[in-house]
Design an enzyme around this catalytic site. Structure first.
Site, PDB file in Angstrom:
ATOM      1  N   ARG A 139      43.365  21.697   3.133  1.00  0.00           N
ATOM      2  CA  ARG A 139      42.125  20.915   2.795  1.00  0.00           C
ATOM      3  C   ARG A 139      42.376  19.508   3.628  1.00  0.00           C
ATOM      4  NH1 ARG A 139      39.748  16.933  -0.636  1.00  0.00           N
ATOM      5  NH2 ARG A 139      37.771  17.867  -1.359  1.00  0.00           N
ATOM      6  N   CYS A 140      43.475  18.981   3.568  1.00  0.00           N
ATOM      7  CA  CYS A 140      43.680  17.621   4.259  1.00  0.00           C
ATOM      8  C   CYS A 140      43.144  18.160   5.746  1.00  0.00           C
ATOM      9  CB  CYS A 140      44.931  17.320   4.285  1.00  0.00           C
ATOM     10  SG  CYS A 140      45.604  16.471   2.536  1.00  0.00           S
TER      11      CYS A 140
END
Length: 407
Positions: A396-397
């Site tokens: 996600r990052c």
């Protein structure tokens, strides 16, 4: 597709912005790790191979992958005035303030990097003193400086594209980041959303010129009416107030509720998405450390530009059940085992990227968590992560969705 559309964390992902790790990682040294927000130095060649596997896994699942460096190059390629403005602003924000060095650096970048993409990548890589063809004999500063000293720092955190800006519905928030090192990254988003033909005209709900820090890892789109934001080490409550006023009083936005989660201020809880991420209509991955009593503030629209705030003292499951609109299942990182949870949380076991409801991208190394997710009916897209994970960020990052289908 032009514009942005992100009204959930789980709608089928159609377009995502990534940054392939580049030579900026080669300018990390043991002495600069803390200042540049790294715990270790990734091996670039393997990090790139892992990132390429990540990008290909997304393409294999029907996602259009666009790169931040390409978008920025396209933004300035045919606009000489904008290119010059960008170079000058980049030099200033690299903390170079003398007229002499502005001139040296501008001429160097303009002459040596005529190609727009090469220029953009160089601004990400940074510049050392020995790259510049200058007479150093008449300057005290230059004489006492090592030839390998960074005149302009690299931006090694850029492959975490989630943080400098974030999509909220059909708009974007462009951030003022917690550290000086990372705040320069938001320049690219500002130029792209002001000028790139695919993104120009997107409503901007937060400005990098605001005084208060906010980062994209703290922003989660629960649905088209509810936004969750973490009050964390890197996002201030003042920023959430400012953002709420902007969103609630823009008739183009459907968001009517913002949930501000007050999470612990620590490296392990750096952003809200290191604590929990949504992976299905009724499922979330979570770090066990956020279970138990939790303070959340509900922000809603008030009269005449005001924001109403109500404190909610409850637990995560109850709060998510209420605002998601159905009972939720919280799947713990490490399958509830404390040691496994702490180890795999360090390697972003809770930081997953949902490709579509029930299908998520995860790091290979978090095998305890991954096995637990399999057993709970999730479909996993597993990517290698030995070097990427050294930057302390998960799938996600490393991704900024620009378009998700509505649910």
């Amino acid at each position: 597709m032009t514009g942005v559309n992100v009204k959930s964390e789980i709608g089928p992902l159609k377009k995502v912005i990534l940054h392939r790790p580049g030579k900026e990682l080669l300018n990390l040294t043991p002495d600069t790790l803390e200042r540049l927000l790294f715990d270790d130095i990734p091996f670039l060649e393997i990090a790139q191979q892992e990132h390429d596997a990540f990008a290909q896994a997304l393409r294999d699942n029907g996602v259009e992958v666009v790169y931040l460096e390409d978008l920025m190059a396209e933004t300035i390629r045919d606009n000489a005035a904008l290119r010059s403005q960008f170079i000058e602003q980049w030099i200033e924000e690299a903390n170079v303030h003398t007229e002499k060095w502005h001139k040296i650096l501008h001429e160097y970048l303009d002459s040596e990097y005529a190609d727009a993409k090469a220029l953009v990548e160089k601004t990400m890589t940074g510049i050392t003193l020995d790259e510049l063809d200058i007479d150093r004999t008449n300057s005290l500063v230059d004489l006492v400086s090592s030839p390998t000293e960074m005149v302009c720092d690299p931006m090694p955190n850029l492959y975490f594209t989630r943080d400098p800006f974030a999509m909220v519905g059909n708009g974007v928030t462009i951030h003022r980041m917690y550290s000086v090192t990372r705040n320069r990254e938001t320049m690219y988003g500002k130029y792209i959303f002001d000028n790139h033909p695919d993104f120009k005209g997107t409503p901007q709900y937060y400005s990098r010129d605001n005084a208060f820090h906010i980062e994209g890892g703290d922003i989660l789109n629960i649905n088209d009416h509810v936004l969750a934001i973490g009050i964390s080490q890197r996002t201030e409550p003042d920023a959430i107030d400012t953002l709420a006023q902007s969103i609630f009083h823009d008739e183009r936005s459907s968001i009517d509720t913002i949930l501000a989660f007050d999470i612990p201020n620590s490296r392990a809880f750096m952003h809200l998405d290191t604590v929990f991420t949504q992976i299905d209509h009724d499922k979330f991955t979570i770090h066990p450390g956020i279970l138990g009593p939790l303070t959340v503030f509900e922000l809603t629209k008030g009269a005449e530009g005001e924001v109403k705030v109500k404190r909610l003292d409850s637990d995560l499951e109850s709060i998510l059940t209420k605002y998601v609109g159905q009972p939720v299942q919280l799947l713990q990182c490490g399958a509830g085992d404390r040691i496994a949870a702490e180890r795999e949380q360090w390697n972003d076991g809770s930081n997953t990227l949902c490709i579509e409801p029930g299908k998520i991208c995860v790091y290979q190394r978090n095998n305890v968590t991954n096995d637990f997710l399999y057993k709970n009916g999730l479909e996993l897209v597993v990517i290698p992560s030995c070097e990427l994970s050294r930057g302390r960020g998960g799938p996600r990052c490393m991704s900024m969705p620009a378009w998700r289908e509505d649910l």
